[in-house]
Design a protein around this motif. Structure first.
Motif, mmCIF file in Angstrom:
data_model
loop_
_atom_site.group_PDB
_atom_site.id
_atom_site.type_symbol
_atom_site.label_atom_id
_atom_site.label_comp_id
_atom_site.label_asym_id
_atom_site.label_seq_id
_atom_site.Cartn_x
_atom_site.Cartn_y
_atom_site.Cartn_z
ATOM 1 N N TYR A 135 0.864 -1.186 0.000
ATOM 2 C CA TYR A 135 0.000 0.000 0.000
ATOM 3 C C TYR A 135 0.894 1.228 0.000
ATOM 4 C CZ TYR A 135 -3.082 -3.644 1.783
ATOM 5 O OH TYR A 135 -3.787 -4.810 1.938
ATOM 6 N N ILE A 136 0.477 2.276 -0.709
ATOM 7 C CA ILE A 136 1.191 3.557 -0.561
ATOM 8 C C ILE A 136 0.231 4.548 0.092
ATOM 9 C CG2 ILE A 136 2.338 5.492 -1.694
ATOM 10 C CD1 ILE A 136 3.305 3.617 -3.845
ATOM 11 N N LEU A 137 0.641 5.029 1.257
ATOM 12 C CA LEU A 137 -0.165 6.000 2.010
ATOM 13 C C LEU A 137 0.479 7.376 1.916
ATOM 14 C CD1 LEU A 137 -1.038 4.088 5.286
ATOM 15 C CD2 LEU A 137 -2.682 5.131 3.737
ATOM 16 N N GLY A 138 -0.341 8.412 2.102
ATOM 17 C CA GLY A 138 0.167 9.785 1.982
ATOM 18 C C GLY A 138 0.756 10.323 3.268
ATOM 19 N N GLN A 139 0.718 9.562 4.318
ATOM 20 C CA GLN A 139 1.306 9.998 5.582
ATOM 21 C C GLN A 139 1.661 8.773 6.421
ATOM 22 O OE1 GLN A 139 -1.879 12.441 7.410
ATOM 23 N NE2 GLN A 139 -2.853 12.052 5.446
ATOM 24 N N VAL A 140 2.355 9.010 7.519
ATOM 25 C CA VAL A 140 2.773 7.892 8.374
ATOM 26 C C VAL A 140 1.527 7.313 9.058
ATOM 27 C CG1 VAL A 140 4.291 7.233 10.281
ATOM 28 C CG2 VAL A 140 4.897 9.163 8.806
ATOM 29 N N PRO A 141 1.330 5.998 8.987
ATOM 30 C CA PRO A 141 0.140 5.430 9.636
ATOM 31 C C PRO A 141 0.268 5.432 11.160
ATOM 32 C CG PRO A 141 1.466 3.694 8.632
ATOM 33 C CD PRO A 141 2.134 4.992 8.306
ATOM 34 N N VAL A 182 7.598 2.133 5.237
ATOM 35 C CA VAL A 182 8.881 2.572 4.677
ATOM 36 C C VAL A 182 8.685 3.961 4.062
ATOM 37 C CG1 VAL A 182 10.741 1.958 3.071
ATOM 38 C CG2 VAL A 182 9.327 0.145 4.074
ATOM 39 N N PRO A 183 9.219 5.021 4.728
ATOM 40 C CA PRO A 183 9.074 6.359 4.146
ATOM 41 C C PRO A 183 9.755 6.375 2.790
ATOM 42 C CG PRO A 183 10.220 6.433 6.262
ATOM 43 C CD PRO A 183 10.071 4.998 5.907
ATOM 44 N N PHE A 184 9.132 6.996 1.852
ATOM 45 C CA PHE A 184 9.528 6.734 0.482
ATOM 46 C C PHE A 184 9.802 7.999 -0.321
ATOM 47 C CE2 PHE A 184 9.549 5.210 -3.616
ATOM 48 C CZ PHE A 184 8.456 5.627 -4.332
ATOM 49 N N GLN A 239 4.807 12.593 4.021
ATOM 50 C CA GLN A 239 5.646 11.650 3.265
ATOM 51 C C GLN A 239 4.764 10.557 2.680
ATOM 52 O OE1 GLN A 239 9.231 10.646 3.225
ATOM 53 N NE2 GLN A 239 9.726 12.718 3.838
ATOM 54 N N TRP A 240 5.063 10.119 1.487
ATOM 55 C CA TRP A 240 4.479 8.867 1.028
ATOM 56 C C TRP A 240 5.183 7.743 1.776
ATOM 57 C CZ3 TRP A 240 4.853 9.614 -4.961
ATOM 58 C CH2 TRP A 240 3.691 10.231 -5.419
ATOM 59 N N ASN A 241 4.421 6.769 2.193
ATOM 60 C CA ASN A 241 4.981 5.602 2.873
ATOM 61 C C ASN A 241 4.506 4.335 2.187
ATOM 62 O OD1 ASN A 241 6.187 6.175 5.870
ATOM 63 N ND2 ASN A 241 4.850 7.801 5.164
ATOM 64 N N ILE A 242 5.421 3.410 1.978
ATOM 65 C CA ILE A 242 5.027 2.091 1.497
ATOM 66 C C ILE A 242 4.729 1.266 2.751
ATOM 67 C CG2 ILE A 242 5.672 0.071 0.127
ATOM 68 C CD1 ILE A 242 7.906 1.928 -1.062
ATOM 69 N N VAL A 243 3.564 0.665 2.772
ATOM 70 C CA VAL A 243 3.071 0.093 4.016
ATOM 71 C C VAL A 243 2.575 -1.338 3.789
ATOM 72 C CG1 VAL A 243 1.109 0.334 5.611
ATOM 73 C CG2 VAL A 243 2.434 2.343 4.991
ATOM 74 N N TYR A 244 2.779 -2.190 4.800
ATOM 75 C CA TYR A 244 2.147 -3.521 4.802
ATOM 76 C C TYR A 244 2.060 -4.002 6.241
ATOM 77 C CZ TYR A 244 7.072 -4.952 4.895
ATOM 78 O OH TYR A 244 8.395 -5.083 5.219
ATOM 79 N N PRO A 245 1.150 -4.936 6.519
ATOM 80 C CA PRO A 245 0.995 -5.399 7.896
ATOM 81 C C PRO A 245 2.298 -6.004 8.412
ATOM 82 C CG PRO A 245 -0.830 -6.145 6.542
ATOM 83 C CD PRO A 245 0.178 -5.553 5.609
ATOM 84 N N ALA A 246 2.703 -5.616 9.638
ATOM 85 C CA ALA A 246 3.992 -6.052 10.180
ATOM 86 C C ALA A 246 4.080 -7.571 10.270
ATOM 87 C CB ALA A 246 4.201 -5.415 11.549
ATOM 88 N N SER A 247 2.935 -8.222 10.472
ATOM 89 C CA SER A 247 2.956 -9.678 10.673
ATOM 90 C C SER A 247 2.925 -10.448 9.353
ATOM 91 C CB SER A 247 1.738 -10.080 11.504
ATOM 92 O OG SER A 247 0.579 -9.644 10.827
#
Ligand code: PGA
Length: 221
Positions: A63-69, A78-80, A186-194
């Motif tokens: 997922y790419i989010l527009g801010q830190v979740p 991962v800030p991108f 920041q754009w962040n690349i995100v995925y569930p930690a588990s």
């Protein structure tokens, strides 16, 4: 190893990105697919709230989010790339070229994104911190619609600078010099930690972090 090989060549890669990443994600995916032309792709472009729902339902690989979740969601993030939010107006707007306080901006009719938008909540939070309210004239579901309404002199608006690049260069819109802006997200690349990422998702993550910046241009405006 054979499975790995198959995973890379024919696997599936599902990505959900925030609305402002739509200018960049197709370029990055296109380049990635040149290397892996047979993979099955999923690309969803939507607002912040919908991305959180998709994460919750485990619908995508990355997922790419527009801010830190928020930390309680237990996501690896991962800030991108920078995602600066700025205020835009028609080029003939009386505030164009001036230094503008937030209090003064609050007097202007504002074109807002829909409920569930990260940009909307960033504006609401900033105004609320100073005890101000947004004079919301319209609520619109895309950054394009917002820009076109600004071009139609319906009001001022907040957009990501990514939405100003790679798009209609001749639109009669300018950035305003407003106190508190740009809001530096920041754009962040995100995925569930588990979650154990697929080989393809890992490869795309590496590709984005190493090469993704090359598909972004924040300098031209
Ligand atoms: P939004 O987010 O589409 O939810 O407003 C955009 C962004 O944060 O870049």
């Amino acid at each position: 190893l054979l499975d790995d090989y198959r995973g890379m060549k024919r696997g599936r890669l599902r990505v959900s990105v925030i609305t402002t990443a739509k200018y960049f994600a197709p370029l990055a995916l296109g380049k990635f697919c040149k290397k892996y032309p047979k993979i099955e792709l999923g690309l969803k472009i939507t607002n912040r709230e919908n991305i959180y729902k998709r994460i919750d339902q485990n619908l995508d690989d990355l997922y790419i989010l527009g801010q830190v979740p928020p930390t309680h969601l237990d996501l690896t993030s991962v800030p991108f790339a920078p995602n600066p939010l700025c205020i835009i107006a028609h080029k003939n707007h009386p505030l164009a070229g001036q230094k503008v306080t937030l209090k003064r901006l609050a007097k202007e009719p504002f074109l807002m994104r829909e409920e569930g938008s990260g940009i909307r909540s960033a504006i609401e939070d900033l105004f609320a911190e100073q005890g101000l309210t947004v004079q919301e004239r319209l609520s619109l579901e895309s950054n394009e619609a917002v820009k076109h309404c600004v071009a139609g002199e319906l009001g001022v608006a907040c957009v990501s600078e990514h939405a100003l690049n790679l798009s209609e260069p001749n639109m009669p819109i300018v950035k305003l010099d407003v106190e508190g802006f740009p809001i530096l997200k920041q754009w962040n690349i995100v995925y569930p930690a588990s979650k154990e990422l697929s080989i393809l998702a890992k490869e795309f993550l590496t590709f984005l972090t190493e090469k993704g910046q090359g598909y972004i241009d924040l300098q031209s405006n």
